[in-house]
Write an enzyme that holds these catalytic residues in place. Sequence first.
Site, PDB file in Angstrom:
ATOM      1  N   THR A 162      81.887  44.991 115.001  1.00 14.14           N
ATOM      2  CA  THR A 162      83.269  45.334 115.338  1.00 14.14           C
ATOM      3  C   THR A 162      83.323  46.279 116.534  1.00 14.14           C
ATOM      4  O   THR A 162      84.343  46.361 117.199  1.00 14.14           O
ATOM      5  CB  THR A 162      83.954  46.026 114.136  1.00 14.14           C
ATOM      6  N   ASP A 163      82.211  46.967 116.826  1.00 11.69           N
ATOM      7  CA  ASP A 163      82.303  48.012 117.873  1.00 11.69           C
ATOM      8  C   ASP A 163      82.630  47.432 119.244  1.00 11.69           C
ATOM      9  O   ASP A 163      83.494  47.939 119.953  1.00 11.69           O
ATOM     10  CB  ASP A 163      81.072  48.935 117.895  1.00 11.69           C
ATOM     11  N   GLY A 180      62.192  48.925 115.151  1.00 11.81           N
ATOM     12  CA  GLY A 180      62.425  47.501 114.888  1.00 11.81           C
ATOM     13  C   GLY A 180      62.967  47.204 113.503  1.00 11.81           C
ATOM     14  O   GLY A 180      62.957  46.059 113.068  1.00 11.81           O
ATOM     15  N   GLY A 182      66.133  48.125 112.626  1.00 13.70           N
ATOM     16  CA  GLY A 182      67.590  48.158 112.684  1.00 13.70           C
ATOM     17  C   GLY A 182      68.178  49.498 112.283  1.00 13.70           C
ATOM     18  O   GLY A 182      69.343  49.584 111.895  1.00 13.70           O
ATOM     19  N   SER A 196      68.216  52.053 114.436  1.00  4.09           N
ATOM     20  CA  SER A 196      68.549  52.699 115.718  1.00  4.09           C
ATOM     21  C   SER A 196      67.507  53.685 116.215  1.00  4.09           C
ATOM     22  O   SER A 196      67.830  54.772 116.693  1.00  4.09           O
ATOM     23  CB  SER A 196      69.913  53.400 115.660  1.00  4.09           C
ATOM     24  N   SER A 197      66.256  53.270 116.143  1.00  5.86           N
ATOM     25  CA  SER A 197      65.223  54.114 116.740  1.00  5.86           C
ATOM     26  C   SER A 197      65.471  54.267 118.241  1.00  5.86           C
ATOM     27  O   SER A 197      65.155  55.300 118.822  1.00  5.86           O
ATOM     28  CB  SER A 197      63.830  53.540 116.479  1.00  5.86           C
ATOM     29  N   SER A 198      66.079  53.269 118.873  1.00  3.93           N
ATOM     30  CA  SER A 198      66.312  53.379 120.319  1.00  3.93           C
ATOM     31  C   SER A 198      67.390  54.427 120.617  1.00  3.93           C
ATOM     32  O   SER A 198      67.208  55.256 121.510  1.00  3.93           O
ATOM     33  CB  SER A 198      66.667  52.023 120.923  1.00  3.93           C
ATOM     34  N   GLU A 213      70.985  52.192 127.583  1.00  3.15           N
ATOM     35  CA  GLU A 213      70.567  51.013 126.821  1.00  3.15           C
ATOM     36  C   GLU A 213      71.140  49.725 127.423  1.00  3.15           C
ATOM     37  O   GLU A 213      70.449  48.719 127.557  1.00  3.15           O
ATOM     38  CB  GLU A 213      71.012  51.168 125.361  1.00  3.15           C
ATOM     39  N   ASP A 237      75.890  52.999 117.672  1.00  6.07           N
ATOM     40  CA  ASP A 237      74.635  53.664 117.327  1.00  6.07           C
ATOM     41  C   ASP A 237      74.544  55.050 117.964  1.00  6.07           C
ATOM     42  O   ASP A 237      74.233  56.045 117.295  1.00  6.07           O
ATOM     43  CB  ASP A 237      73.434  52.816 117.774  1.00  6.07           C
TER      44      ASP A 237
HETATM   45  C1  GLA Z   1      73.605  46.860 116.869  1.00  5.83           C
HETATM   46  C2  GLA Z   1      74.321  47.397 118.100  1.00  5.83           C
HETATM   47  C3  GLA Z   1      75.642  48.063 117.732  1.00  5.83           C
HETATM   48  C4  GLA Z   1      76.489  47.166 116.847  1.00  5.83           C
HETATM   49  C5  GLA Z   1      75.653  46.591 115.702  1.00  5.83           C
HETATM   50  C6  GLA Z   1      76.424  45.579 114.905  1.00  5.83           C
HETATM   51  O1  GLA Z   1      73.206  47.912 116.049  1.00  5.83           O
HETATM   52  O2  GLA Z   1      73.503  48.326 118.757  1.00  5.83           O
HETATM   53  O3  GLA Z   1      76.331  48.436 118.897  1.00  5.83           O
HETATM   54  O4  GLA Z   1      77.095  46.152 117.601  1.00  5.83           O
HETATM   55  O5  GLA Z   1      74.470  45.983 116.158  1.00  5.83           O
HETATM   56  O6  GLA Z   1      77.462  46.176 114.214  1.00  5.83           O
END
Ligand code: GLA
Length: 384
Positions: free
Chosen positions: A36-37, A123, A125, A127-129, A161, A173
């Site tokens: 949704t972001d 890796g 999911g 958000s290590s980045s 990013e 993130d």
């Molecule tokens: C990844 C992206 C986010 C978001 C999600 C899905 O984490 O980095 O910006 O779009 O996928 O909600």
Amino acid sequence: MTVADRATAGFRQRYRTEPAGRWAAPGRVNLIGEHTDYNDGFVLPFALPLRTVVAAAPDPDGRWTVWSELDDEPVEFGAAEADEPGGVDGWAAYVAGVVWALRAAGHDVPGARLAVASDVPVGSGLSSSAAIESAVLAALVDLGGLDLPAQAWHRLAQRAENDYVGAPTGIMDQSAVIRGREGHALFLDCRTEEVEQIPFDLDAAGLAVLVIDSRAPHRHADGEYAARRRSCERGAAALGVAALRDVDVAGLDTALARLDDDETRRRVRHVVTENQRVLDTVALLRAGRVRDTGPLLTASHASMRDDFEITVPEIDTAVEAALSAGAYGARMTGGGFGGCVLALVDADAADPVAAAVTEAYAKRGFTAPGTLTVRPAGGVTRLG
Ligand code: GLA
């Protein structure tokens, strides 16, 4: 050794001197509001107690050297490589991307030596980045005394990013990692960037959030993410709106009737209903009804599985097993095609639910999942 101690020890060993400071940034999970972001919609992530720590000191030669505990070889670069997206690749691109984004915004970025240690799995999911980008950003802002107001940090990290690393992600993130607050979920309106800290006190409710790392191999995640983004843009264009945020559930049927292909219809339906689920979740949390959010989490998962088509067998297995073992709700969290599932459970049910998921995995012959329980933690910070 704690992650902060590992960063300090790595710094001392690599550079034979003391760091000037240490900066920590967390990973995140998203409670609800997926894909949704970038549709100008709503998200509700929270920062994790797992953190990435950067120990750093100025570099008198005005260059950047980065060492990570994941890769013994340090990476060194100067302004020329930093100014050219693609000039640095691999994991160090997240560091060079931050230098690039700061320089592109006109800041006089100090050269630095950096040592990175992390408890955020790469890796998965989580958000290590965004964690490494935000910790490096905080370090460089402090070391250089840069005039960068806190409200600008998340956009700058996102630019690193999007435009240096080349991943077309949204703003969720970096927002969670930078603006997260202990004991709260971050309700973010991705259009206005307004945030509200929503109390999310699991302990008081006798609940836990179990995070299950699916260990599923990432299957074309980048290409599929970009494809979903394009579908959403196509849907918005066909409906004559700036973003899918502008369609609400009351207008959904009318909107769907105007779309002529089934795939776009399903993508649009996911985004529109998911935005509503975020709003409904926030309303329940405000009313202190944490447990009652479970069905919304599970409905979000069904929507990602059937309409947005971003789940994989390991992920669906984990969600089903968690629900059968008594979770109030469960869903994939993050971009999809692997990554993690979160399940809302009674605090004393976390272990049995984790065991049930592990057993379901074994039956299907999948690599065993990782499991941990998490609480909302604080965002990026200087450790001293
Ligand atoms: C990844 C992206 C986010 C978001 C999600 C899905 O984490 O980095 O910006 O779009 O996928 O909600």
